[in-house]
Design a protein around this motif. Structure first.
Motif, short mmCIF file in Angstrom:
data_model
loop_
_atom_site.label_atom_id
_atom_site.label_comp_id
_atom_site.label_asym_id
_atom_site.label_seq_id
_atom_site.Cartn_x
_atom_site.Cartn_y
_atom_site.Cartn_z
N LYS A 400 0.89 -1.29 -0.03
CA LYS A 400 0.01 -0.02 0.00
C LYS A 400 0.88 1.31 0.01
O LYS A 400 0.56 2.15 -0.78
CB LYS A 400 -0.88 -0.03 1.17
CG LYS A 400 -1.90 -1.03 1.34
CD LYS A 400 -2.47 -1.55 0.05
CE LYS A 400 -3.56 -0.30 -0.41
NZ LYS A 400 -4.38 -1.11 -1.61
N THR A 401 2.10 1.40 0.88
CA THR A 401 2.95 2.31 0.61
C THR A 401 3.56 2.62 -0.66
O THR A 401 3.80 3.66 -1.03
CB THR A 401 4.09 2.29 1.87
OG1 THR A 401 4.70 1.11 1.57
CG2 THR A 401 3.21 2.16 3.17
N GLU A 402 3.77 1.61 -1.22
CA GLU A 402 4.51 1.69 -2.49
C GLU A 402 3.44 2.03 -3.56
O GLU A 402 3.74 2.93 -4.49
CB GLU A 402 5.00 0.00 -3.19
CG GLU A 402 6.28 -0.15 -2.32
CD GLU A 402 6.55 -1.53 -2.70
OE1 GLU A 402 6.14 -2.22 -3.51
OE2 GLU A 402 7.69 -2.27 -1.89
N GLU A 403 2.20 1.70 -3.23
CA GLU A 403 1.15 2.40 -4.45
C GLU A 403 1.12 3.80 -4.17
O GLU A 403 1.03 4.63 -5.16
CB GLU A 403 -0.24 1.47 -4.05
CG GLU A 403 -0.30 0.30 -4.54
CD GLU A 403 -1.42 -0.69 -4.10
OE1 GLU A 403 -2.45 -0.06 -3.67
OE2 GLU A 403 -1.25 -1.91 -4.48
N TYR A 413 0.71 5.17 -13.56
CA TYR A 413 0.56 4.13 -12.67
C TYR A 413 -0.78 4.27 -12.11
O TYR A 413 -1.31 3.40 -11.91
CB TYR A 413 1.55 4.62 -11.49
CG TYR A 413 1.21 3.30 -10.54
CD1 TYR A 413 1.99 2.07 -10.74
CD2 TYR A 413 0.58 3.38 -9.37
CE1 TYR A 413 1.83 1.00 -9.87
CE2 TYR A 413 0.35 2.18 -8.49
CZ TYR A 413 0.95 1.10 -8.74
OH TYR A 413 0.99 0.10 -7.88
N SER A 414 -1.45 5.59 -12.20
CA SER A 414 -2.93 5.75 -12.12
C SER A 414 -3.71 5.07 -12.96
O SER A 414 -4.77 4.23 -12.68
CB SER A 414 -3.20 7.05 -11.77
OG SER A 414 -2.41 7.85 -10.78
N GLU A 415 -3.22 5.02 -14.21
CA GLU A 415 -4.11 4.45 -15.18
C GLU A 415 -3.91 2.65 -15.06
O GLU A 415 -4.73 2.14 -15.33
CB GLU A 415 -3.46 4.84 -16.75
CG GLU A 415 -3.79 6.04 -17.25
CD GLU A 415 -2.90 6.47 -18.20
OE1 GLU A 415 -2.79 5.59 -19.32
OE2 GLU A 415 -2.60 7.56 -18.70
N TYR A 416 -2.71 2.38 -14.72
CA TYR A 416 -2.40 1.02 -14.56
C TYR A 416 -3.34 0.43 -13.35
O TYR A 416 -3.56 -0.60 -13.23
CB TYR A 416 -0.95 0.82 -14.15
CG TYR A 416 -0.69 -0.67 -13.70
CD1 TYR A 416 -0.56 -1.60 -14.44
CD2 TYR A 416 0.05 -0.95 -12.65
CE1 TYR A 416 -0.42 -2.98 -14.02
CE2 TYR A 416 0.28 -2.00 -11.84
CZ TYR A 416 0.23 -3.20 -12.55
OH TYR A 416 0.58 -4.32 -12.14
N TYR A 417 -3.02 1.24 -12.35
CA TYR A 417 -3.81 0.84 -11.20
C TYR A 417 -5.39 0.65 -11.26
O TYR A 417 -6.06 -0.22 -10.87
CB TYR A 417 -3.69 2.08 -9.92
CG TYR A 417 -4.39 1.72 -8.66
CD1 TYR A 417 -3.78 1.29 -7.40
CD2 TYR A 417 -5.87 2.03 -8.45
CE1 TYR A 417 -4.25 1.11 -6.36
CE2 TYR A 417 -6.34 1.75 -7.00
CZ TYR A 417 -5.68 1.33 -6.03
OH TYR A 417 -6.08 0.93 -4.98
#
Length: 449
Positions: A400-403, A413-417
């Protein structure tokens, strides 16, 4: 006709799959050479020993055979040096006289950084015993070439950087006190170098052990022994993980687009990560959260079930292969607590954290914490299960901290998430289940005007 549902692809990965495969091929060839060195030396009438090359320096040389193919592929095929994310403009090199004052400040910052890290190594007693002795010897020998080569490298790079006043420059400017600097840039500089210093020494220290086991292994003895076969393959896969992971910590060069763009800014992320590695792990995971008290483990528990031993051992090998695969796809960009681009291929198409998921699953299936020896007790079963659950919770915390770090750094990364939330083979069902279980509060109507 029923409309077909086509799953959209995830965002493009910043690292191609072929990079890691190139490194894997180079490592495999070196291992084969080391295992058969005696035969090769005999055939070529070479002087010296005729046994396999299994010493610590052979494991160190493996880094060259792993990194070399990945660097070559990255430059010649993927052409990563042309990416704008490198911060380099190759076509407009400045004169040396124009950037020399910037380079001098940056070199001062780098040299001071290395001196401080060396001092911290000296203060850490654990760095001067056991497996860490090899790492200290390697880093001690490497220091002089690093100092000497940093001068032409920094000057050469600063001539081509769009903005040569990077994190290292700001730290140098702070030390020299002649120019204004940004404290946030200094923090970014130290986050990156603490990561490299802490994890780099650890990774180098664990290179020799697994390499020696694989090179010296008697393959004939593995036939008909499911436990020995599984442990050999697991050791081999961990060797792959360690070799490619170590390359990632060492090859952080901007022209390869492999530089550390930022270290995790969250204290919680650092705490969650560092307690999983020595020296903190010796006290936290090794003692406080000790989860293998009086556990016989999978091999002893299933000792009388030959078929089940093969199946269970095979499953553990699969979990370890997923873990190693999650490192291989990073290519030259693997490292903890850093943002160095976004990965969306390999096992990262199925879950955002394949390494953590497979590693923790491996521990549960290999340890079987709820099964204890005859001299164990119900208390041991409860403790083991509870504490292994705590370890898994720590890895969830790390995830969660890495995210949070990556979501703050890169829109990709937001798109990937979001893509994983809807289409990830493992992540999407878990996300839907979490949404169903999450209690919803009462809907509040807006007050009337």
């Amino acid at each position: 006709m029923r409309a077909s549902h086509h799953t959209p692809p995830p965002p493009a990965s910043d690292v191609s799959t072929a990079v890691g495969l190139a490194g894997l091929l180079g490592l495999a060839l070196w291992i084969l050479f080391c295992r058969n060195y005696g035969i090769i030396a005999e055939a070529l009438a070479l002087s010296g020993p005729r046994g396999p090359l299994s010493g610590p320096y052979a494991s160190l040389a493996a880094l060259l055979f792993t990194a070399g193919p990945m660097v070559i592929w990255s430059v010649l095929v993927d052409k990563v040096h042309w990416r704008s994310s490198t911060g380099i403009d190759w076509k407009n090199a400045r004169p040396v006289s124009e950037i020399m004052h910037v380079s001098t400040v940056k070199i001062a910052g780098l040299w001071a950084t290395w001196a401080i890290i060396a001092g911290l190594y000296c203060l850490g007693r654990w760095y001067w015993e056991g497996q860490y002795l090899f790492a200290m010897k390697v880093l001690g020998v490497a220091l002089i070439p690093m100092v000497v080569l940093s001068v032409p490298y920094v000057i050469w790079l600063d001539r081509r950087m769009v903005d040569p006043r990077d994190h290292a420059w700001h730290f140098g400017a702070m030390l020299l006190g002649r120019e204004a600097y940004d404290r946030d840039e200094v923090k970014k500089h130290w986050r990156a170098w603490i990561i490299k210093g802490f994890f780099g020494a650890f990774m180098i220290s664990i290179l020799p052990g697994g390499f020696q086991q694989i090179v010296e292994a008697d393959l004939a003895s593995l036939a008909g022994n499911p436990v020995a076969l599984a442990l050999f393959l697991i050791t081999l896969l961990f060797l792959v993980d360690v070799q490619i992971g170590t390359v990632g910590y060492l090859v952080t060069f901007r022209p390869l687009d492999a530089h550390i763009r930022s270290g995790n800014p969250f204290l919680s992320g650092w705490v969650a990560a560092l307690i999983c590695y020595p020296p903190l792990a010796w006290g936290v995971l090794g003692n406080i959260l000790k989860y293998e008290v009086n556990t016989p483990g999978w091999a002893n528990t299933l000792a009388e079930q030959s078929t089940l031993l093969y199946l269970w051992g095979g499953w553990l090998v699969v979990l370890t292969a997923i873990y190693a695969w999650a490192t291989v796809v990073f290519g030259i960009r693997f490292s903890n607590l850093t943002y160095r681009g976004v990965l969306t291929n390999g096992p990262y198409r199925y879950t955002r954290h394949p390494a953590y998921l497979s590693k923790n699953a491996y521990w549960w299936f290999a340890t079987l914490p709820f099964i204890v020896n005859a001299d164990g007790s119900l208390v041991d079963m409860i403790r083991n299960t509870f504490f292994l659950g705590c370890v898994s919770a720590i890895y969830y915390w790390r995830a969660k901290t890495e995210e949070a770090h990556l979501l703050a750094e890169d829109p990709k990364y937001s798109e990937y998430y979001d893509w994983m939330e809807e289409h990830g083979v493992i992540t999407a069902p878990l996300s839907r289940l979490k949404r169903k279980l999450r209690p919803r509060g009462p809907v509040l109507e807006a007050p009337a005007e």
